[in-house]
Design a protein around this motif. Structure first.
Motif, PDB file in Angstrom:
ATOM      1  N   ILE A  71     -31.938 -19.829 -36.488  1.00 61.27           N
ATOM      2  CA  ILE A  71     -30.468 -19.337 -36.502  1.00 61.27           C
ATOM      3  C   ILE A  71     -30.377 -18.420 -37.869  1.00 61.27           C
ATOM      4  CG2 ILE A  71     -28.035 -19.739 -37.326  1.00 61.27           C
ATOM      5  CD1 ILE A  71     -28.857 -20.281 -34.132  1.00 61.27           C
ATOM      6  N   GLU A  72     -30.822 -18.836 -38.791  1.00 59.40           N
ATOM      7  CA  GLU A  72     -30.832 -18.201 -40.126  1.00 59.40           C
ATOM      8  C   GLU A  72     -31.589 -16.923 -40.045  1.00 59.40           C
ATOM      9  OE1 GLU A  72     -30.703 -21.753 -43.282  1.00 59.40           O
ATOM     10  OE2 GLU A  72     -32.603 -21.404 -42.191  1.00 59.40           O
ATOM     11  N   HIS A  75     -29.444 -14.186 -38.061  1.00 63.78           N
ATOM     12  CA  HIS A  75     -28.359 -14.002 -38.918  1.00 63.78           C
ATOM     13  C   HIS A  75     -28.963 -12.772 -39.950  1.00 63.78           C
ATOM     14  CE1 HIS A  75     -24.877 -16.309 -37.788  1.00 63.78           C
ATOM     15  NE2 HIS A  75     -25.735 -17.248 -37.753  1.00 63.78           N
ATOM     16  N   ALA A  76     -30.126 -12.992 -40.546  1.00 67.65           N
ATOM     17  CA  ALA A  76     -30.663 -12.062 -41.295  1.00 67.65           C
ATOM     18  C   ALA A  76     -30.810 -10.753 -40.537  1.00 67.65           C
ATOM     19  CB  ALA A  76     -31.912 -12.696 -42.011  1.00 67.65           C
ATOM     20  N   ASN A  78     -29.695  -9.662 -37.797  1.00 62.33           N
ATOM     21  CA  ASN A  78     -28.130  -8.894 -37.604  1.00 62.33           C
ATOM     22  C   ASN A  78     -27.754  -8.107 -38.552  1.00 62.33           C
ATOM     23  OD1 ASN A  78     -28.238  -9.911 -34.707  1.00 62.33           O
ATOM     24  ND2 ASN A  78     -27.037 -11.526 -35.322  1.00 62.33           N
ATOM     25  N   ALA A  79     -27.742  -8.886 -39.699  1.00 61.35           N
ATOM     26  CA  ALA A  79     -27.151  -7.874 -41.150  1.00 61.35           C
ATOM     27  C   ALA A  79     -28.260  -6.739 -41.415  1.00 61.35           C
ATOM     28  CB  ALA A  79     -27.336  -9.101 -42.402  1.00 61.35           C
TER      29      ALA A  79
END
Length: 93
Positions: A71-72, A75-76, A78-79
């Motif tokens: 998940i982390e 998210h990274a 996607n950023a």
């Protein structure tokens, strides 16, 4: 014959250093509010991490760094994609 560490005078054995990850591995710095960064290398006793979406590197103590979970990492990424998209629209240099 196996070698065993026998503590003297009730002392704890010294901590085993964490294995150094390969550059580019996504890591989480738990001492910095779980900031996700890309491992860049070793700087003295510290590990150098860089934000995935760009920015200034920071140094983290290896005992406060762990591998990013799925998940982390998502998210990274996607950023990072959002920053690339904004740059393509001329919103970010």
């Amino acid at each position: 014959m196996a070698v065993r560490h026998v503590p003297l005078d009730g002392q704890e054995p010294p901590p085993v250093p964490a294995p150094v990850p390969t550059p580019g591995t996504l890591m989480v710095d738990t001492a910095r509010k779980n900031c996700v960064g890309e491992f860049r290398g070793v700087a003295g006793p510290y590990w150098a991490l860089r934000p995935v979406s760009g920015g200034q590197e920071w140094e983290a103590e290896p005992q406060h760094v762990r591998l990013a979970d799925d998940i982390e990492r998502l998210h990274a990424q996607n950023a990072q994609n959002a920053r690339c998209n904004a740059r393509s629209r001329g919103e970010v240099l």
